[in-house]
Write a protein that holds these residues in place. Structure first.
Motif, PDB file in Angstrom:
ATOM      1  N   TRP A   1       0.573  -1.525   0.189  1.00  9.28           N
ATOM      2  CA  TRP A   1       0.459   0.279  -0.493  1.00  9.28           C
ATOM      3  C   TRP A   1       0.745   1.445   0.257  1.00  9.28           C
ATOM      4  O   TRP A   1       0.495   2.388  -0.596  1.00  9.28           O
ATOM      5  CB  TRP A   1      -0.592  -0.464   1.035  1.00  9.28           C
ATOM      6  CG  TRP A   1      -1.865  -1.189   1.018  1.00  9.28           C
ATOM      7  CD1 TRP A   1      -2.654  -1.603  -0.265  1.00  9.28           C
ATOM      8  CD2 TRP A   1      -3.490  -1.106   2.089  1.00  9.28           C
ATOM      9  NE1 TRP A   1      -3.443  -2.482   0.385  1.00  9.28           N
ATOM     10  CE2 TRP A   1      -4.127  -2.480   1.123  1.00  9.28           C
ATOM     11  CE3 TRP A   1      -3.910  -0.111   2.999  1.00  9.28           C
ATOM     12  CZ2 TRP A   1      -5.749  -1.754   1.767  1.00  9.28           C
ATOM     13  CZ3 TRP A   1      -5.195  -0.604   3.648  1.00  9.28           C
ATOM     14  CH2 TRP A   1      -5.949  -1.214   2.895  1.00  9.28           C
ATOM     15  N   ASP A   2       1.807   1.407   0.734  1.00  9.85           N
ATOM     16  CA  ASP A   2       2.742   2.530   0.698  1.00  9.85           C
ATOM     17  C   ASP A   2       3.039   3.196  -0.574  1.00  9.85           C
ATOM     18  O   ASP A   2       3.756   3.338  -1.087  1.00  9.85           O
ATOM     19  CB  ASP A   2       4.339   1.888   1.748  1.00  9.85           C
ATOM     20  CG  ASP A   2       3.357   2.338   3.594  1.00  9.85           C
ATOM     21  OD1 ASP A   2       2.453   2.806   3.701  1.00  9.85           O
ATOM     22  OD2 ASP A   2       3.858   1.799   4.085  1.00  9.85           O
TER      23      ASP A   2
ATOM     24  N   HIS B   1      -7.999   4.445   3.660  1.00 16.40           N
ATOM     25  CA  HIS B   1      -6.815   4.688   2.583  1.00 16.40           C
ATOM     26  C   HIS B   1      -7.166   4.640   1.187  1.00 16.40           C
ATOM     27  O   HIS B   1      -6.652   5.588   0.670  1.00 16.40           O
ATOM     28  CB  HIS B   1      -6.480   3.125   2.765  1.00 16.40           C
ATOM     29  CG  HIS B   1      -4.996   2.425   1.767  1.00 16.40           C
ATOM     30  ND1 HIS B   1      -4.241   3.481   2.218  1.00 16.40           N
ATOM     31  CD2 HIS B   1      -5.166   1.944   0.548  1.00 16.40           C
ATOM     32  CE1 HIS B   1      -3.377   3.522   0.766  1.00 16.40           C
ATOM     33  NE2 HIS B   1      -4.220   2.137  -0.094  1.00 16.40           N
ATOM     34  N   VAL B   2      -8.361   4.136   0.705  1.00 15.77           N
ATOM     35  CA  VAL B   2      -9.149   4.784  -0.617  1.00 15.77           C
ATOM     36  C   VAL B   2      -9.742   5.509  -0.755  1.00 15.77           C
ATOM     37  O   VAL B   2      -9.420   6.403  -2.013  1.00 15.77           O
ATOM     38  CB  VAL B   2      -9.637   3.097  -1.377  1.00 15.77           C
ATOM     39  CG1 VAL B   2     -10.201   3.598  -2.711  1.00 15.77           C
ATOM     40  CG2 VAL B   2      -9.685   2.123  -0.721  1.00 15.77           C
TER      41      VAL B   2
ATOM     42  N   ALA C   1       0.300  -6.199  -1.989  1.00 15.76           N
ATOM     43  CA  ALA C   1      -0.711  -6.388  -0.993  1.00 15.76           C
ATOM     44  C   ALA C   1      -0.697  -5.492   0.052  1.00 15.76           C
ATOM     45  O   ALA C   1      -0.151  -3.996   0.595  1.00 15.76           O
ATOM     46  CB  ALA C   1       0.618  -7.361   0.017  1.00 15.76           C
ATOM     47  N   GLY C   2      -1.821  -5.417   1.311  1.00 13.45           N
ATOM     48  CA  GLY C   2      -2.200  -4.675   2.190  1.00 13.45           C
ATOM     49  C   GLY C   2      -1.568  -5.326   3.522  1.00 13.45           C
ATOM     50  O   GLY C   2      -0.348  -6.198   3.814  1.00 13.45           O
ATOM     51  N   PRO C   3      -2.049  -4.098   4.405  1.00 12.21           N
ATOM     52  CA  PRO C   3      -1.460  -5.255   6.272  1.00 12.21           C
ATOM     53  C   PRO C   3      -1.974  -6.887   6.026  1.00 12.21           C
ATOM     54  O   PRO C   3      -1.120  -7.623   7.200  1.00 12.21           O
ATOM     55  CB  PRO C   3      -2.930  -4.347   6.603  1.00 12.21           C
ATOM     56  CG  PRO C   3      -3.362  -2.952   6.635  1.00 12.21           C
ATOM     57  CD  PRO C   3      -3.242  -3.706   4.834  1.00 12.21           C
ATOM     58  N   ALA C   4      -3.125  -7.118   5.629  1.00  9.97           N
ATOM     59  CA  ALA C   4      -3.463  -8.435   5.464  1.00  9.97           C
ATOM     60  C   ALA C   4      -2.672  -8.866   4.132  1.00  9.97           C
ATOM     61  O   ALA C   4      -3.114 -10.658   4.651  1.00  9.97           O
ATOM     62  CB  ALA C   4      -4.354  -8.576   6.068  1.00  9.97           C
ATOM     63  N   GLY C   5      -1.758  -8.299   4.077  1.00 15.04           N
ATOM     64  CA  GLY C   5      -1.527  -9.649   2.640  1.00 15.04           C
ATOM     65  C   GLY C   5      -1.554  -9.129   1.237  1.00 15.04           C
ATOM     66  O   GLY C   5      -2.744  -7.938   1.111  1.00 15.04           O
TER      67      GLY C   5
ATOM     68  N   LYS D   1       1.571   9.107  -6.396  1.00 18.05           N
ATOM     69  CA  LYS D   1       2.123  10.516  -6.221  1.00 18.05           C
ATOM     70  C   LYS D   1       3.022  10.622  -7.237  1.00 18.05           C
ATOM     71  O   LYS D   1       2.775  11.721  -7.976  1.00 18.05           O
ATOM     72  CB  LYS D   1       2.446  10.411  -4.975  1.00 18.05           C
ATOM     73  CG  LYS D   1       2.736  12.320  -4.228  1.00 18.05           C
ATOM     74  CD  LYS D   1       3.228  12.015  -2.636  1.00 18.05           C
ATOM     75  CE  LYS D   1       2.419  12.720  -1.467  1.00 18.05           C
ATOM     76  NZ  LYS D   1       2.872  12.494  -1.074  1.00 18.05           N
ATOM     77  N   LYS D   2       3.836   9.615  -7.680  1.00 26.52           N
ATOM     78  CA  LYS D   2       4.884   9.762  -8.932  1.00 26.52           C
ATOM     79  C   LYS D   2       3.990  10.340 -10.330  1.00 26.52           C
ATOM     80  O   LYS D   2       4.782  10.895 -11.242  1.00 26.52           O
ATOM     81  CB  LYS D   2       6.103   9.216  -8.681  1.00 26.52           C
ATOM     82  CG  LYS D   2       6.998   9.653  -8.194  1.00 26.52           C
ATOM     83  CD  LYS D   2       8.448   8.588  -8.503  1.00 26.52           C
ATOM     84  CE  LYS D   2       9.091   8.798  -7.882  1.00 26.52           C
ATOM     85  NZ  LYS D   2      10.369   7.646  -7.551  1.00 26.52           N
ATOM     86  N   LEU D   3       2.954   9.729 -10.651  1.00 26.81           N
ATOM     87  CA  LEU D   3       2.533   9.262 -11.971  1.00 26.81           C
ATOM     88  C   LEU D   3       1.284  10.376 -11.825  1.00 26.81           C
ATOM     89  O   LEU D   3       0.700  10.575 -12.844  1.00 26.81           O
ATOM     90  CB  LEU D   3       1.979   7.816 -11.483  1.00 26.81           C
ATOM     91  CG  LEU D   3       2.453   6.905 -12.031  1.00 26.81           C
ATOM     92  CD1 LEU D   3       1.440   5.455 -11.991  1.00 26.81           C
ATOM     93  CD2 LEU D   3       3.226   7.421 -13.129  1.00 26.81           C
ATOM     94  N   SER D   4       0.597  10.943 -11.256  1.00 25.21           N
ATOM     95  CA  SER D   4      -0.346  11.762 -10.932  1.00 25.21           C
ATOM     96  C   SER D   4       0.339  12.979 -11.465  1.00 25.21           C
ATOM     97  O   SER D   4       1.363  13.747 -11.256  1.00 25.21           O
ATOM     98  CB  SER D   4      -0.805  11.625  -9.229  1.00 25.21           C
ATOM     99  OG  SER D   4      -1.271  10.995  -9.250  1.00 25.21           O
TER     100      SER D   4
END
Lengths: 407, 368
Positions: free
Chosen positions: A166-167, A225-226, A284-288, A174-177
Motif C-alpha cells: 500500500w505504501d 486508505h482508498v 499487498a495490504g496489512p493482511a497480505g 504520487k509520482k504518476l499523478s
C-alpha cells in the motif's frame, strides 16, 4: 416513453403463471444420458466467444449422444429468469456466481457440481463460489480475477515499478499523478473497492455470511486508505474522468493504472490496440495479498426432463480438452487447476491474473444481499466523492446487512 | 389502466331482429321484451367478446395476478406455485417497517416527487408556449417548426438517453457551453453529482449540514434534511432530458386544442377592441382548460412512471439519488429475486398516481 410498473409486474407474473399452468412438474427421473434434445442458454461477451461456443456445441452434437440447441441471448438474466419462472427452463445454462444463492435457495438448480469428471480439479475458491448450504451446485466454466492493470509507457516515463505494498502504491501514485490526470481510476463500487478491504483483512460479512462485520477497525483502515487516494487526487472515478470504466480510462490515457479483471484484455484489443499495458498483482495490504474472483458456471435446471443428458453435456464442456480449447481464445482462465500451466504457456503476460486464484475472496453472499451491496456502493460513491464519512458508511451498511442477515 | 371493459359491456351492439313484433314496436308484452332483451344482450356480449377476452387476458388478469403476488413472497425464479403467502409483509416492509427496503423506497419517492414537481410544470409551460408559437397565422415555415418541435418525441428514448450521456459528460457540450459563457473552466460531472439542488442552494447561504431539527426527525427512515434535498444534479439532468423529449407530444395536444377555439370568438373580441394580451389571458387560456387538464394528467402519470432514462443513464446512482419507484420495481424483481415486493411497489405507485390525479382533478374543477 415510460413503462407502467404495475403493468410490467403484472405482465411478468401473468406470463409466468400462464406458462407455469401448462408446464408439468419435474419428475425425479433423470432421463437417459443419450438421445435427448437439450436446450442451452448462454450470454455473449464477444462475437469471437459466440463462435467458439458454437463450435464446441457443434462438436458435441457430432458425437451423436444428444442434440443441443444453443441460444445466445441478450438481456440474459431477464430471459433466464422468465424461462425459469415459467417452469420450462433450458436444460443447461450459464449462471453468474452472484446469482447462485437466489437460484439455489429457490430450488431451481440440480446439484451437478460433483457429477463431472474429476471435480476436485476445480479451484477450491471457485467451488466455494458455487456452493450453497454445503451443496456444490454447478461446475465453474472459467473465471477472472481483479489485478492491477497499468500503462507501461507512463510507468517507464515516471521511472516507477508496479507497487507491491500500500505504501508503495501511494508513492507510485504520487509520482504518476499529474494535474488533471490521476494515477489510478476504478469504479466506485464494492466489486472493486473490495480488494482493498480483503487486503486489510476486512470484509462486510463473516466467512459463512451469517453476520455483518462492517464495524471493524480494519474496515475503517481500508475505506480511509482508498478514500484518501481519492481525496489527494491520486485516484478518481472513471465518471469523473468522463469515461465509463477503468479500462477505458487506461485506454484513453486518462489514468496510468486501473483495477480490472481478465476482460480488460479483450476490450483493450478491440478498442485501444495501440496502448501498451501490463498486468501486475495488486499491492499487498496489512493482511497480505488479496483480490476478488468472478466466475460463471454451467447450471442444470432442476425442472429439466433430461438431467442425465444435461450432465453428459456439462461433463463434455468441462473436460480439460474442451476447457483449454475454449479459454485459449480468450483471456478468461480455465477453472481447472491442472490447466493453469498449459494456459499460461500461451499467455505468460497474464500470469498475475492466474496468481490471484490462490488468494481470491469469493464475492458471493446470500439471497437478498444485493440491496446491502447497493447501500454499500452508495457509501463508497460518497467516500470517493468526499461527501460521506467512513463511520456513516460503516453504520448504514452494517444496518442494511442486519436487515437481511438478521441481528 | 385508462380503458375499462365497463363501457363495452354496458352498451351492447344495437341490433333488432326482424321477427320482433313488427306491428306494435312501442308496446311489447313484458315477457317477450325481456326475452328479446336477453337475446340482444347475448348478441352484444358475443360481439364484444374478442375485445373483452383481449382485455381480460392482457389487462385484468395480469393486474389481479400482480395484486395477488404482492401478498406473497415469490422469487420470480421458480414457478409461481413455489411462492408462499406473507399477508401485508411486502407492503409493511415498504411503508412501516424501518429497514433498507423502506429506506430505498422512501428515497425513490423523494426523487420522483421532485422529478414530477420539476418536469410537469416545465413541460406543460414549454409545450403551451411552443403550441402558441406555431399556431400563429403569420408564422413562416410553420410545418418545419411543428416537425422540429415534435421530433424528440418520435425518437427512441433509449437512443436519446445515450446522446444525453455524451452531452452531459465532463467533456461534453453542456460543460463546453458553460465554460464559454462563465469565467473559468466548468468540468462538472453532471451524471455523477449526487448533491441536491436545494442542499446546494442552502449551501450557498452557508447551511451545509443538517440543522438539528431536520436531522433528528425522520419520516419513512429518511431524515427531514434528506427529504428536502431537492433533485440531485444527476436527476436534474434526467429531468431536462425528459422535458425535452415530451414537450413535442404535449405541444401537439395543445395545438389541437388551440385550433378548436372558434375563430369567431377571437374576431368578436377584436371588434370589441381587446388587446392581443387580454385576448390571450381572457379567451385562449380559459378555453384551453380541458386540454390543460389532459396534459397535466398525462404528465403526472408519465412522470411518476419514469424508468427508461434512469435505466439507461444512471442505474439509480449516484448514491441512490435517481432511484424511482418504477426502477425499484425492476431492481427488486429482476436483481433481488423479490417479485412480491416489486409487485407491492407497483401497487403503491398505482395508488399514488390515482391520488395525485384525483387531487389535481379536484383543484381544476373547483375553479370552474
Amino acid at each position: 416513453m415510460s413503462l407502467s410498473p404495475a403493468r410490467t409486474a403484472a405482465a411478468v407474473t401473468a406470463a409466468g403463471l400462464l406458462v407455469a399452468l401448462t408446464g408439468c412438474g419435474a419428475s425425479d427421473d433423470q432421463g437417459s444420458a443419450t438421445g435427448a434434445k437439450l436446450t442451452m442458454y448462454a450470454h455473449s461477451s464477444s462475437p469471437a466467444e459466440d463462435e467458439t461456443l458454437k463450435k464446441a456445441i457443434d462438436s458435441y452434437n457430432k458425437r451423436g449422444r444428444n442434440t443441443v440447441s444453443l441460444k445466445i441471448l441478450p438481456e440474459y438474466d431477464t430471459a433466464l429468469q422468465t424461462a425459469l419462472a415459467g417452469g420450462e427452463p433450458p436444460d443447461v445454462f450459464y449462471l453468474n456466481d452472484n446469482k447462485l444463492p437466489d437460484m439455489a435457495k429457490n430450488g431451481v438448480l440440480e446439484p451437478v457440481g460433483d457429477k463431472i469428471d474429476n471435480p476436485d480439479d476445480i479451484y477450491p475458491s471457485l467451488r466455494e463460489s458455487f456452493t450453497y448450504d454445503g451443496v456444490h451446485y454447478c461446475p465453474a466454466k472459467d473465471f477472472s480475477t481483479l489485478q492491477l492493470v497499468y500503462d507501461t509507457e507512463a510507468f517507464d516515463k515516471a521511472g516507477v515499478e508496479p507497487p507491491t505494498t500500500w505504501d508503495e502504491l501511494a508513492a507510485v501514485a504520487k509520482k504518476l499523478s499529474e494535474k488533471d490526470r490521476p494515477a489510478l481510476s476504478f469504479n466506485p463500487e464494492f466489486y472493486r473497492w473490495g480488494v482493498f478491504l480483503a487486503q486489510a483483512g476486512a470484509w462486510p460479512t463473516d466467512d459463512d455470511v451469517s453476520r455483518m462485520t462492517m464495524d471493524d477497525p480494519k474496515m475503517r483502515t481500508a475505506l480511509e486508505h482508498v478514500a484518501k487516494l481519492h481525496a489527494d487526487g491520486q485516484a478518481a472515478t472513471p465518471q469523473q474522468l468522463g469515461v465509463n470504466w477503468g479500462g477505458e480510462a487506461l485506454g484513453k490515457g486518462k489514468a496510468a493504472m486501473t483495477i480490472e479483471g481478465n476482460w480488460v484484455v479483450g476490450a483493450m484489443e478491440t478498442d485501444f490496440p495501440d496502448v501498451k499495458y501490463a498486468v501486475a498483482e495488486l499491492p499487498a495490504g496489512p493482511a497480505g495479498k488479496a483480490t476478488m474472483a468472478f466466475s460463471v458456471c454451467y447450471g442444470v435446471a432442476a425442472a429439466s426432463k433430461h438431467k442425465a443428458a444435461a450432465i453428459d453435456l456439462v461433463t463434455y464442456l468441462t473436460s480439460p480438452e474442451q476447457q483449454l480449447a475454449f479459454t485459449k481464445e480468450f483471456p478468461v482462465m480455465p477453472s481447472r487447476q491442472s490447466l493453469a500451466e498449459a494456459w499460461l504457456a500461451e499467455k505468460p503476460e497474464l500470469k498475475a491474473f492466474v496468481a490471484g486464484a490462490d488468494y481470491a475472496k469469493k464475492s458471493v453472499f446470500v439471497p437478498g444481499f444485493p440491496t446491502v451491496i447497493d447501500t454499500f456502493n452508495d457509501g463508497i460513491q460518497g467516500l470517493a466523492k468526499g461527501n460521506k464519512k467512513t463511520d456513516e458508511v460503516i453504520t448504514t451498511t452494517q444496518k442494511a446487512g442486519e436487515d437481511v442477515l438478521g441481528g | 389502466m385508462a380503458d375499462s371493459p365497463a363501457d363495452l359491456s354496458t352498451a351492447p351492439a344495437p341490433c333488432t331482429p326482424a321477427r320482433a313484433h313488427p306491428l306494435r314496436p312501442g308496446r311489447r308484452p313484458r315477457r317477450g321484451r325481456s326475452r328479446l332483451a336477453g337475446r340482444q344482450g347475448l348478441a352484444g356480449w358475443l360481439f364484444a367478446s374478442p375485445a373483452l377476452l383481449g382485455l381480460g387476458v392482457f389487462l385484468v388478469a395480469p393486474i389481479l395476478l400482480a395484486l395477488w403476488v404482492s401478498f406473497r413472497e415469490w422469487s420470480g425464479l421458480a414457478p409461481l406455485e413455489t411462492s408462499r403467502p406473507v399477508g401485508w409483509d411486502n407492503y409493511s416492509d415498504l411503508l412501516v417497517e424501518s429497514g433498507v427496503a423502506q429506506n430505498d423506497f422512501a428515497k425513490s419517492l423523494r426523487n420522483n416527487l421532485y422529478y414530477v414537481l420539476g418536469v410537469v410544470p416545465a413541460q406543460t409551460f414549454l409545450a403551451f408556449a411552443l403550441a402558441v408559437l406555431v399556431n400563429q397565422k403569420l408564422l413562416k415555415g410553420k410545418t418545419f417548426f411543428r416537425t422540429a418541435f415534435y421530433f424528440p418525441s418520435v425518437t427512441s428514448s433509449i437512443a436519446v438517453a445515450f446522446i444525453f450521456i455524451f452531452i452531459f459528460s465532463p467533456t461534453g457540450l453542456v460543460n463546453a457551453l458553460l465554460s464559454a459563457l462563465l469565467p473559468g473552466t466548468i468540468s462538472l460531472v453532471w451524471l455523477d453529482e449526487s448533491t441536491g439542488l436545494i442542499h446546494l442552494l442552502l449551501g450557498g447561504f452557508g447551511v451545509d449540514s443538517a440543522p438539528t431539527l431536520l436531522a433528528d426527525h425522520a419520516f419513512m427512515g429518511l431524515s427531514w434534511w434528506e427529504w428536502i434535498s431537492g433533485p440531485s444534479v444527476a436527476l436534474s439532468a434526467i429531468m431536462v432530458l425528459a422535458t425535452w423529449t415530451t414537450i413535442g407530444t404535449f405541444m401537439l395536444i395543445f395545438l389541437a386544442g388551440l385550433q378548436n377555439i372558434p375563430e369567431e370568438i377571437d374576431e368578436a373580441a377584436e371588434l370589441d377592441g381587446v388587446t392581443p394580451r387580454q385576448r390571450f389571458f381572457t379567451i385562449t387560456v380559459p378555453m384551453m382548460k380541458p386540454t390543460l387538464f389532459l396534459v397535466l394528467t398525462l404528465g403526472v402519470i408519465g412522470t411518476w412512471q419514469v424508468f427508461d432514462q434512469v435505466y439507461a443513464m444512471t442505474s439509480g446512482g449516484p448514491q441512490k439519488t435517481t432511484f424511482t419507484p418504477a426502477y425499484l420495481v425492476y431492481r427488486e424483481g429482476f436483481h433481488n429475486a423479490a417479485m412480491g415486493r416489486a409487485a407491492a411497489i407497483a401497487f403503491v405507485l398505482f395508488v399514488l398516481i390515482m391520488a395525485f390525479t384525483g387531487v389535481q382533478r379536484l383543484l381544476l374543477r373547483k375553479e370552474d
